[in-house]
Design a protein around this motif. Sequence first.
Motif, PDB file in Angstrom:
ATOM      1  N   ALA A  27       0.838  -1.199   0.000  1.00 52.32           N
ATOM      2  CA  ALA A  27       0.000   0.000   0.000  1.00 52.32           C
ATOM      3  C   ALA A  27       0.877   1.255   0.000  1.00 52.32           C
ATOM      4  O   ALA A  27       0.554   2.246  -0.672  1.00 52.32           O
ATOM      5  CB  ALA A  27      -0.936  -0.008   1.210  1.00 52.32           C
ATOM      6  N   MET A  87       1.861   1.787  -3.504  1.00 54.20           N
ATOM      7  CA  MET A  87       0.745   2.313  -4.306  1.00 54.20           C
ATOM      8  C   MET A  87       0.443   3.773  -3.973  1.00 54.20           C
ATOM      9  O   MET A  87      -0.027   4.517  -4.834  1.00 54.20           O
ATOM     10  CB  MET A  87      -0.507   1.462  -4.082  1.00 54.20           C
ATOM     11  N   SER A  88       0.712   4.166  -2.735  1.00 51.81           N
ATOM     12  CA  SER A  88       0.423   5.552  -2.346  1.00 51.81           C
ATOM     13  C   SER A  88       1.313   6.534  -3.077  1.00 51.81           C
ATOM     14  O   SER A  88       1.079   7.736  -3.055  1.00 51.81           O
ATOM     15  CB  SER A  88       0.596   5.727  -0.836  1.00 51.81           C
ATOM     16  N   ASP A 127      -2.890   2.242 -13.930  1.00 54.73           N
ATOM     17  CA  ASP A 127      -2.602   0.892 -14.434  1.00 54.73           C
ATOM     18  C   ASP A 127      -1.584   0.174 -13.538  1.00 54.73           C
ATOM     19  O   ASP A 127      -1.740  -1.015 -13.250  1.00 54.73           O
ATOM     20  CB  ASP A 127      -2.076   0.969 -15.871  1.00 54.73           C
ATOM     21  N   ARG A 129      -3.289  -0.686 -10.256  1.00 56.76           N
ATOM     22  CA  ARG A 129      -4.203  -1.822 -10.386  1.00 56.76           C
ATOM     23  C   ARG A 129      -3.441  -3.135 -10.396  1.00 56.76           C
ATOM     24  O   ARG A 129      -3.825  -4.113  -9.772  1.00 56.76           O
ATOM     25  CB  ARG A 129      -5.049  -1.665 -11.659  1.00 56.76           C
ATOM     26  N   ARG A 134      -2.203  -3.917  -6.930  1.00 53.77           N
ATOM     27  CA  ARG A 134      -3.233  -4.141  -5.920  1.00 53.77           C
ATOM     28  C   ARG A 134      -3.473  -5.627  -5.674  1.00 53.77           C
ATOM     29  O   ARG A 134      -3.854  -6.032  -4.562  1.00 53.77           O
ATOM     30  CB  ARG A 134      -4.537  -3.469  -6.369  1.00 53.77           C
ATOM     31  N   THR A 172      -7.082  11.501  -9.263  1.00 56.06           N
ATOM     32  CA  THR A 172      -5.982  10.520  -9.299  1.00 56.06           C
ATOM     33  C   THR A 172      -5.318  10.363  -7.950  1.00 56.06           C
ATOM     34  O   THR A 172      -4.720   9.325  -7.678  1.00 56.06           O
ATOM     35  CB  THR A 172      -4.891  10.920 -10.305  1.00 56.06           C
ATOM     36  N   PRO A 227      -6.982   7.570  -4.805  1.00 57.66           N
ATOM     37  CA  PRO A 227      -6.494   6.212  -4.509  1.00 57.66           C
ATOM     38  C   PRO A 227      -5.099   6.215  -3.864  1.00 57.66           C
ATOM     39  O   PRO A 227      -4.792   5.316  -3.076  1.00 57.66           O
ATOM     40  CB  PRO A 227      -6.443   5.536  -5.886  1.00 57.66           C
ATOM     41  N   MET A 228      -4.277   7.192  -4.190  1.00 61.11           N
ATOM     42  CA  MET A 228      -2.968   7.268  -3.525  1.00 61.11           C
ATOM     43  C   MET A 228      -3.159   7.586  -2.039  1.00 61.11           C
ATOM     44  O   MET A 228      -2.474   7.045  -1.177  1.00 61.11           O
ATOM     45  CB  MET A 228      -2.092   8.321  -4.203  1.00 61.11           C
ATOM     46  N   ALA A 230      -4.345   4.419  -0.429  1.00 62.25           N
ATOM     47  CA  ALA A 230      -3.221   3.492  -0.254  1.00 62.25           C
ATOM     48  C   ALA A 230      -2.333   3.954   0.895  1.00 62.25           C
ATOM     49  O   ALA A 230      -1.832   3.136   1.684  1.00 62.25           O
ATOM     50  CB  ALA A 230      -2.418   3.380  -1.548  1.00 62.25           C
ATOM     51  N   ARG A 241      -9.904  -1.229   0.873  1.00 71.06           N
ATOM     52  CA  ARG A 241      -9.374  -1.486  -0.467  1.00 71.06           C
ATOM     53  C   ARG A 241     -10.416  -1.240  -1.549  1.00 71.06           C
ATOM     54  O   ARG A 241     -10.074  -0.876  -2.676  1.00 71.06           O
ATOM     55  CB  ARG A 241      -8.860  -2.920  -0.544  1.00 71.06           C
ATOM     56  N   ILE A 278     -10.158   1.964  -3.480  1.00 73.88           N
ATOM     57  CA  ILE A 278      -9.165   2.023  -4.558  1.00 73.88           C
ATOM     58  C   ILE A 278      -9.712   1.328  -5.803  1.00 73.88           C
ATOM     59  O   ILE A 278      -9.556   1.814  -6.922  1.00 73.88           O
ATOM     60  CB  ILE A 278      -7.829   1.399  -4.099  1.00 73.88           C
ATOM     61  N   GLU A 279     -10.381   0.203  -5.582  1.00 69.91           N
ATOM     62  CA  GLU A 279     -10.989  -0.499  -6.720  1.00 69.91           C
ATOM     63  C   GLU A 279     -12.006   0.383  -7.426  1.00 69.91           C
ATOM     64  O   GLU A 279     -12.097   0.378  -8.651  1.00 69.91           O
ATOM     65  CB  GLU A 279     -11.664  -1.790  -6.251  1.00 69.91           C
ATOM     66  N   ASP A 302      -9.721   2.916  -9.427  1.00 72.13           N
ATOM     67  CA  ASP A 302      -8.802   2.360 -10.427  1.00 72.13           C
ATOM     68  C   ASP A 302      -9.442   1.284 -11.291  1.00 72.13           C
ATOM     69  O   ASP A 302      -8.903   0.944 -12.351  1.00 72.13           O
ATOM     70  CB  ASP A 302      -7.573   1.761  -9.730  1.00 72.13           C
ATOM     71  N   GLY A 303     -10.545   0.717 -10.842  1.00 73.82           N
ATOM     72  CA  GLY A 303     -11.199  -0.340 -11.589  1.00 73.82           C
ATOM     73  C   GLY A 303     -10.508  -1.682 -11.424  1.00 73.82           C
ATOM     74  O   GLY A 303      -9.461  -1.782 -10.780  1.00 73.82           O
ATOM     75  N   ARG A 304     -11.116  -2.689 -12.021  1.00 77.28           N
ATOM     76  CA  ARG A 304     -10.522  -4.032 -11.958  1.00 77.28           C
ATOM     77  C   ARG A 304      -9.869  -4.402 -13.279  1.00 77.28           C
ATOM     78  O   ARG A 304      -9.217  -5.428 -13.386  1.00 77.28           O
ATOM     79  CB  ARG A 304     -11.580  -5.081 -11.577  1.00 77.28           C
ATOM     80  N   ALA A 305     -10.013  -3.573 -14.293  1.00 75.00           N
ATOM     81  CA  ALA A 305      -9.376  -3.810 -15.589  1.00 75.00           C
ATOM     82  C   ALA A 305      -9.184  -2.446 -16.251  1.00 75.00           C
ATOM     83  O   ALA A 305      -9.869  -1.479 -15.883  1.00 75.00           O
ATOM     84  CB  ALA A 305     -10.254  -4.718 -16.453  1.00 75.00           C
ATOM     85  N   PRO A 306      -8.261  -2.348 -17.206  1.00 78.74           N
ATOM     86  CA  PRO A 306      -8.064  -1.063 -17.883  1.00 78.74           C
ATOM     87  C   PRO A 306      -9.376  -0.552 -18.472  1.00 78.74           C
ATOM     88  O   PRO A 306     -10.181  -1.340 -18.993  1.00 78.74           O
ATOM     89  CB  PRO A 306      -7.051  -1.410 -18.982  1.00 78.74           C
ATOM     90  N   GLY A 307      -9.603   0.755 -18.350  1.00 77.30           N
ATOM     91  CA  GLY A 307     -10.825   1.344 -18.885  1.00 77.30           C
ATOM     92  C   GLY A 307     -11.988   1.344 -17.910  1.00 77.30           C
ATOM     93  O   GLY A 307     -13.026   1.940 -18.186  1.00 77.30           O
ATOM     94  N   GLU A 308     -11.834   0.669 -16.775  1.00 77.41           N
ATOM     95  CA  GLU A 308     -12.881   0.656 -15.759  1.00 77.41           C
ATOM     96  C   GLU A 308     -12.504   1.593 -14.610  1.00 77.41           C
ATOM     97  O   GLU A 308     -11.366   2.014 -14.494  1.00 77.41           O
ATOM     98  CB  GLU A 308     -13.070  -0.769 -15.206  1.00 77.41           C
ATOM     99  N   ILE A 331     -11.564   6.842 -12.413  1.00 77.18           N
ATOM    100  CA  ILE A 331     -10.624   7.696 -13.146  1.00 77.18           C
ATOM    101  C   ILE A 331     -10.884   7.580 -14.652  1.00 77.18           C
ATOM    102  O   ILE A 331     -10.880   8.582 -15.377  1.00 77.18           O
ATOM    103  CB  ILE A 331      -9.168   7.349 -12.767  1.00 77.18           C
TER     104      ILE A 331
END
Lengths: 247, 247
Positions: free
Chosen positions: A62, A65-66, A72, A75, A78, B55, B58-59, B62, B78, B81-82, B85-91, B94
């Motif tokens: 963490a 990540m901070s 990207d 993620r 994480r 942006t 999430p920092m 963290a 957590r 942050i999800e 930042d999402g669980r995959a690019p484009g999600e 942000i």
Amino acid sequence: MSDRPDSPADFEARLRAIGDRQYHDKHPFHELLHSGGCTPDQVRAWVINRYYYQTRIPMKDAAFMSRVSDPDLRREWRSRIEDHDGRAPGEGGIARWLKLAAGVGLDPDYVRSEVGILPATRFAVDAYVRFVRDEPLLPAVASSLTELFAPAIHKNRIAGLLEHYDFANTDTLSYFQNRLTEAPKDVAFGLQWVMDNARTRADQDAAVRALIFKTEVLWAQLDALWSAYVEPGRIPPGGWQPGQGLA
Amino acid sequence: MSDRPDSPADFEARLRAIGDRQYHDKHPFHELLHSGGCTPDQVRAWVINRYYYQTRIPMKDAAFMSRVSDPDLRREWRSRIEDHDGRAPGEGGIARWLKLAAGVGLDPDYVRSEVGILPATRFAVDAYVRFVRDEPLLPAVASSLTELFAPAIHKNRIAGLLEHYDFANTDTLSYFQNRLTEAPKDVAFGLQWVMDNARTRADQDAAVRALIFKTEVLWAQLDALWSAYVEPGRIPPGGWQPGQGLA
């Protein structure tokens, strides 16, 4: 010495040589542990102290990540925290470590309380968290590359513990079994990131120093265990006393 | 003043009163934005600067997790942050903010480059990340409680933008729509945690100060926008110039 960077192959070989030279699989405590030579209390001392390291790994991740502004990269990183903390209570690496604690006769709540952790364990582990929080991102990532060397020790450990100790079974050793798949995934990403981002000789040297530092963090924990519980076996003030925290 | 802690109800009322008094929904920039009074460039300036805040969230989260040794609390946190930042690019939040950026005619890559962020925006947002990294956990959590006040402003914003601006549609405003469900979940947990952990009057006062600090972080960003792009409209060195970064 030249200021030119090493070739990628030579740089990677420099990193891997650190493992051959000074990863903690070379420490005599692991030889004692894996060969069945540890007393139950020595195993317990190891489990209690290593718990502290386990809990700090997600804090270290963490902290990393901070400092990362790229969603990207955050993620990607994480998943390390998810591996340790799990997605629900009772899941994840820390919960699996507590199964090992129960398996060796310890009260998981005692282990979780962090009472009895050797001060030298705390100092070494806390130094690692601070390193990742304070140093540039390149050495911070490079310090995680001891995972390059981890699968071999985990395989030896699973085999050695299963052969020599009654407490060992697939349930109590599930932490190590899971790391066999988690660590290679993490380290493949980390190694590639270091290779891509260590452009200059100075970068490469910083990565090498970071990985050496990390091996020192691991080694110091086993030296502290050895001193307290093997030879001379002088438990420092604050350290776990055999008999405490049993289930 | 008494040293006795307020009752839970009075303490919660003290926290909520901060929102009534000084949450950034009271800032004239938001009145201008939601009523359709912003020029396209003023909207763009808001989107560019607010991206920096997005942006760093999430920092900040963290940084908080890096100080939490309890896996259960880390796991709960957590999800924030999800969400971003999402669980995959484009999600994630942000990526949704960048859809808004594209919708108002900006090149998402320009926005992502963080060029043109007002220095005062950086200073305010960076102060928030540092606060959460350095202060005790209680004020760190309390500083997140501006989410108590966020759903109302997001609803007003969605309605106001849809009514007044051509760029506004469910796709470009998806960030705010998602926050309508994410923020209440986060703040329910955070508020309960603060209520449970602010035991003394000093604790309660620290939580109140932290929440005031956070409202100041938000307000300062809008003052900086106003100064640069509304009145007197004097863009400081380093700030985005209209015409830059268009798609």
